[in-house]
Design a protein around this motif. Structure first.
Motif, PDB file in Angstrom:
ATOM      1  N   ILE A 201      73.256  57.021  65.440  1.00  0.00           N
ATOM      2  CA  ILE A 201      72.338  57.978  66.074  1.00  0.00           C
ATOM      3  C   ILE A 201      73.118  59.070  66.807  1.00  0.00           C
ATOM      4  CG2 ILE A 201      70.470  58.207  67.763  1.00  0.00           C
ATOM      5  CD1 ILE A 201      69.663  56.772  65.236  1.00  0.00           C
ATOM      6  N   LEU A 202      74.312  58.741  67.271  1.00  0.00           N
ATOM      7  CA  LEU A 202      75.106  59.721  68.013  1.00  0.00           C
ATOM      8  C   LEU A 202      75.650  60.839  67.131  1.00  0.00           C
ATOM      9  CD1 LEU A 202      77.111  57.360  70.399  1.00  0.00           C
ATOM     10  CD2 LEU A 202      75.175  58.824  70.963  1.00  0.00           C
ATOM     11  N   ASN A 203      75.523  60.724  65.831  1.00  0.00           N
ATOM     12  CA  ASN A 203      75.979  61.765  64.910  1.00  0.00           C
ATOM     13  C   ASN A 203      74.760  62.373  64.222  1.00  0.00           C
ATOM     14  OD1 ASN A 203      77.371  63.442  63.193  1.00  0.00           O
ATOM     15  ND2 ASN A 203      78.362  61.818  62.024  1.00  0.00           N
ATOM     16  N   PRO A 204      74.157  63.415  64.795  1.00  0.00           N
ATOM     17  CA  PRO A 204      72.925  63.949  64.208  1.00  0.00           C
ATOM     18  C   PRO A 204      73.139  64.699  62.899  1.00  0.00           C
ATOM     19  CG  PRO A 204      73.633  65.314  66.039  1.00  0.00           C
ATOM     20  CD  PRO A 204      74.578  64.139  65.996  1.00  0.00           C
ATOM     21  N   ILE A 205      74.356  65.111  62.630  1.00  0.00           N
ATOM     22  CA  ILE A 205      74.610  65.885  61.411  1.00  0.00           C
ATOM     23  C   ILE A 205      74.670  64.984  60.186  1.00  0.00           C
ATOM     24  CG2 ILE A 205      76.233  67.447  60.272  1.00  0.00           C
ATOM     25  CD1 ILE A 205      77.068  68.429  63.034  1.00  0.00           C
ATOM     26  N   ARG A 206      75.323  63.842  60.345  1.00  0.00           N
ATOM     27  CA  ARG A 206      75.490  62.921  59.223  1.00  0.00           C
ATOM     28  C   ARG A 206      75.041  61.536  59.670  1.00  0.00           C
ATOM     29  NH1 ARG A 206      81.123  62.032  55.818  1.00  0.00           N
ATOM     30  NH2 ARG A 206      80.243  60.736  54.141  1.00  0.00           N
ATOM     31  N   VAL A 207      73.818  61.197  59.342  1.00  0.00           N
ATOM     32  CA  VAL A 207      73.227  59.929  59.763  1.00  0.00           C
ATOM     33  C   VAL A 207      73.392  58.911  58.640  1.00  0.00           C
ATOM     34  CG1 VAL A 207      71.156  58.802  60.643  1.00  0.00           C
ATOM     35  CG2 VAL A 207      71.553  61.215  61.118  1.00  0.00           C
ATOM     36  N   ASN A 208      73.889  57.739  58.989  1.00  0.00           N
ATOM     37  CA  ASN A 208      74.050  56.656  58.016  1.00  0.00           C
ATOM     38  C   ASN A 208      72.746  55.857  57.978  1.00  0.00           C
ATOM     39  OD1 ASN A 208      74.944  54.694  56.285  1.00  0.00           O
ATOM     40  ND2 ASN A 208      76.576  53.931  57.601  1.00  0.00           N
ATOM     41  N   HIS A 209      71.908  56.174  57.005  1.00  0.00           N
ATOM     42  CA  HIS A 209      70.606  55.516  56.936  1.00  0.00           C
ATOM     43  C   HIS A 209      70.686  54.093  56.382  1.00  0.00           C
ATOM     44  CE1 HIS A 209      71.209  57.240  52.902  1.00  0.00           C
ATOM     45  NE2 HIS A 209      70.465  56.234  52.464  1.00  0.00           N
ATOM     46  N   HIS A 210      71.800  53.743  55.761  1.00  0.00           N
ATOM     47  CA  HIS A 210      71.926  52.383  55.222  1.00  0.00           C
ATOM     48  C   HIS A 210      71.930  51.339  56.330  1.00  0.00           C
ATOM     49  CE1 HIS A 210      72.685  53.920  51.182  1.00  0.00           C
ATOM     50  NE2 HIS A 210      73.591  54.756  51.692  1.00  0.00           N
TER      51      HIS A 210
ATOM     52  N   GLY B  61      62.321  53.856  68.032  1.00  0.00           N
ATOM     53  CA  GLY B  61      63.010  53.289  69.186  1.00  0.00           C
ATOM     54  C   GLY B  61      64.485  53.620  69.224  1.00  0.00           C
ATOM     55  N   TYR B  62      65.152  53.538  68.076  1.00  0.00           N
ATOM     56  CA  TYR B  62      66.578  53.884  68.044  1.00  0.00           C
ATOM     57  C   TYR B  62      66.800  55.369  68.290  1.00  0.00           C
ATOM     58  CZ  TYR B  62      68.606  49.416  66.653  1.00  0.00           C
ATOM     59  OH  TYR B  62      69.052  48.120  66.643  1.00  0.00           O
ATOM     60  N   CYS B  63      65.897  56.193  67.804  1.00  0.00           N
ATOM     61  CA  CYS B  63      66.055  57.633  68.007  1.00  0.00           C
ATOM     62  C   CYS B  63      65.654  58.075  69.404  1.00  0.00           C
ATOM     63  CB  CYS B  63      65.220  58.396  66.973  1.00  0.00           C
ATOM     64  SG  CYS B  63      65.789  58.146  65.267  1.00  0.00           S
ATOM     65  N   MET B  64      65.256  57.124  70.261  1.00  0.00           N
ATOM     66  CA  MET B  64      65.002  57.436  71.663  1.00  0.00           C
ATOM     67  C   MET B  64      66.296  57.623  72.460  1.00  0.00           C
ATOM     68  SD  MET B  64      61.897  57.762  72.930  1.00  0.00           S
ATOM     69  CE  MET B  64      62.133  57.215  74.635  1.00  0.00           C
ATOM     70  N   LEU B  65      67.441  57.363  71.838  1.00  0.00           N
ATOM     71  CA  LEU B  65      68.717  57.464  72.546  1.00  0.00           C
ATOM     72  C   LEU B  65      68.941  58.840  73.163  1.00  0.00           C
ATOM     73  CD1 LEU B  65      71.390  56.177  73.384  1.00  0.00           C
ATOM     74  CD2 LEU B  65      72.309  56.780  71.134  1.00  0.00           C
ATOM     75  N   PRO B  66      68.683  59.981  72.480  1.00  0.00           N
ATOM     76  CA  PRO B  66      68.845  61.282  73.154  1.00  0.00           C
ATOM     77  C   PRO B  66      67.914  61.463  74.346  1.00  0.00           C
ATOM     78  CG  PRO B  66      68.851  61.563  70.772  1.00  0.00           C
ATOM     79  CD  PRO B  66      68.444  60.158  71.027  1.00  0.00           C
ATOM     80  N   ILE B  67      66.715  60.895  74.292  1.00  0.00           N
ATOM     81  CA  ILE B  67      65.797  60.999  75.429  1.00  0.00           C
ATOM     82  C   ILE B  67      66.308  60.158  76.597  1.00  0.00           C
ATOM     83  CG2 ILE B  67      63.393  60.801  76.128  1.00  0.00           C
ATOM     84  CD1 ILE B  67      63.904  62.838  73.929  1.00  0.00           C
ATOM     85  N   VAL B  68      66.931  59.023  76.290  1.00  0.00           N
ATOM     86  CA  VAL B  68      67.549  58.212  77.349  1.00  0.00           C
ATOM     87  C   VAL B  68      68.694  58.997  78.001  1.00  0.00           C
ATOM     88  CG1 VAL B  68      68.783  56.074  77.849  1.00  0.00           C
ATOM     89  CG2 VAL B  68      66.883  56.057  76.237  1.00  0.00           C
ATOM     90  N   MET B  69      69.470  59.697  77.180  1.00  0.00           N
ATOM     91  CA  MET B  69      70.538  60.542  77.721  1.00  0.00           C
ATOM     92  C   MET B  69      69.959  61.661  78.585  1.00  0.00           C
ATOM     93  SD  MET B  69      72.811  60.715  74.226  1.00  0.00           S
ATOM     94  CE  MET B  69      73.898  61.976  74.863  1.00  0.00           C
ATOM     95  N   LEU B  70      68.813  62.193  78.203  1.00  0.00           N
ATOM     96  CA  LEU B  70      68.157  63.228  79.005  1.00  0.00           C
ATOM     97  C   LEU B  70      67.731  62.685  80.365  1.00  0.00           C
ATOM     98  CD1 LEU B  70      66.899  66.070  79.273  1.00  0.00           C
ATOM     99  CD2 LEU B  70      64.851  65.154  78.143  1.00  0.00           C
ATOM    100  N   SER B  71      67.232  61.441  80.374  1.00  0.00           N
ATOM    101  CA  SER B  71      66.828  60.850  81.651  1.00  0.00           C
ATOM    102  C   SER B  71      68.028  60.607  82.562  1.00  0.00           C
ATOM    103  CB  SER B  71      66.084  59.538  81.394  1.00  0.00           C
ATOM    104  OG  SER B  71      66.938  58.574  80.806  1.00  0.00           O
TER     105      SER B  71
END
Length: 223
Positions: free
Chosen positions: A76-85, A152-162
């Motif tokens: 999730i920390l790499n928004p340009i290249r996401v490993n969906h596997h 839920g996993y993509c909530m990580l940037p919102i957690v960083m915002l908080s």
């Protein structure tokens, strides 16, 4: 004159049976002719120790794979290249940790939002599930469980915002710029994962992106 009576002791014809015993026979009966035989515990102890060593860890028995959560977080920390596997196997352990962390950082800011966060996440997952399956029709394979996992996993940037909101003055241009960047980050990652993991995702990528943008913008309003 007083008469004298000859009193003879009364003897029992047969002695009491429980008072007659042979001391030699009793000693022989209580002597141990051989040492007692106890089952060997060395083998059993070895089997028990080996059994405890072979048992899986407690977190693994509960279905919490810390290595998998760590790898998904790094993706999730790499928004340009996401490993969906890594997100093909959905789980709720990582999303639950992120939501609890989000609630704790909001609590540090003086806001009690645990119930709101969990309720909004449930409604957001239902919203994304209904929107995608209405777009994909019968070809849609995105279930509710996977929606919860991805959102839920993509909530990580919102957690960083908080976290950043605790140190950045509120109401300024800095926090507004950070909010826009992190919301776009979360939207891009979630859209990419949904498009890659669900059938017919490429055809409706823009609509999925708009739905994800509304979801994460809603959560950013709590901050």
């Amino acid at each position: 004159m007083a008469k004298q009576f000859n009193v003879r002791p009364v003897r029992s014809p047969n002695p009491l049976p429980f008072l007659s015993f042979d001391v030699n026979s009793a000693a022989a009966s209580t002597s141990f002719s051989s040492a007692p035989h106890f089952p060997s515990t060395a083998v059993a102890g070895g089997i028990g120790a080996a059994g405890f060593d072979d048992e899986p860890p407690l977190l693994e028995e509960l279905g919490i794979n810390t290595k998998q959560i760590y790898q998904k977080t790094l993706s999730i920390l790499n928004p340009i290249r996401v490993n969906h596997h890594l997100h093909e196997d959905a789980d709720l352990s990582g999303p639950f940790l992120f939501l609890i962390a989000f609630g704790l950082f909001q609590l540090l800011a003086g806001k009690l939002h645990f119930g709101i966060i969990l309720g909004w996440m449930t409604m957001a997952s239902m919203f994304l599930y209904v929107i995608f399956n209405m777009l994909a029709g019968r070809n849609g394979n995105l279930d509710m469980y996977k929606c919860l996992s991805l959102l839920g996993y993509c909530m990580l940037p919102i957690v960083m915002l908080s976290v950043l909101s605790l140190f950045v003055p509120r109401g300024g241009y800095v926090i507004m710029a950070l909010t826009g960047v992190l919301v776009i980050w979360a939207t891009r990652v979630c859209t990419r994962l949904v498009v890659e993991l669900a059938n017919c995702g490429d055809e409706h990528a823009r609509l999925i992106e708009y739905a994800c943008f509304l979801i994460y913008m809603l959560f950013s309003m709590l901050v």
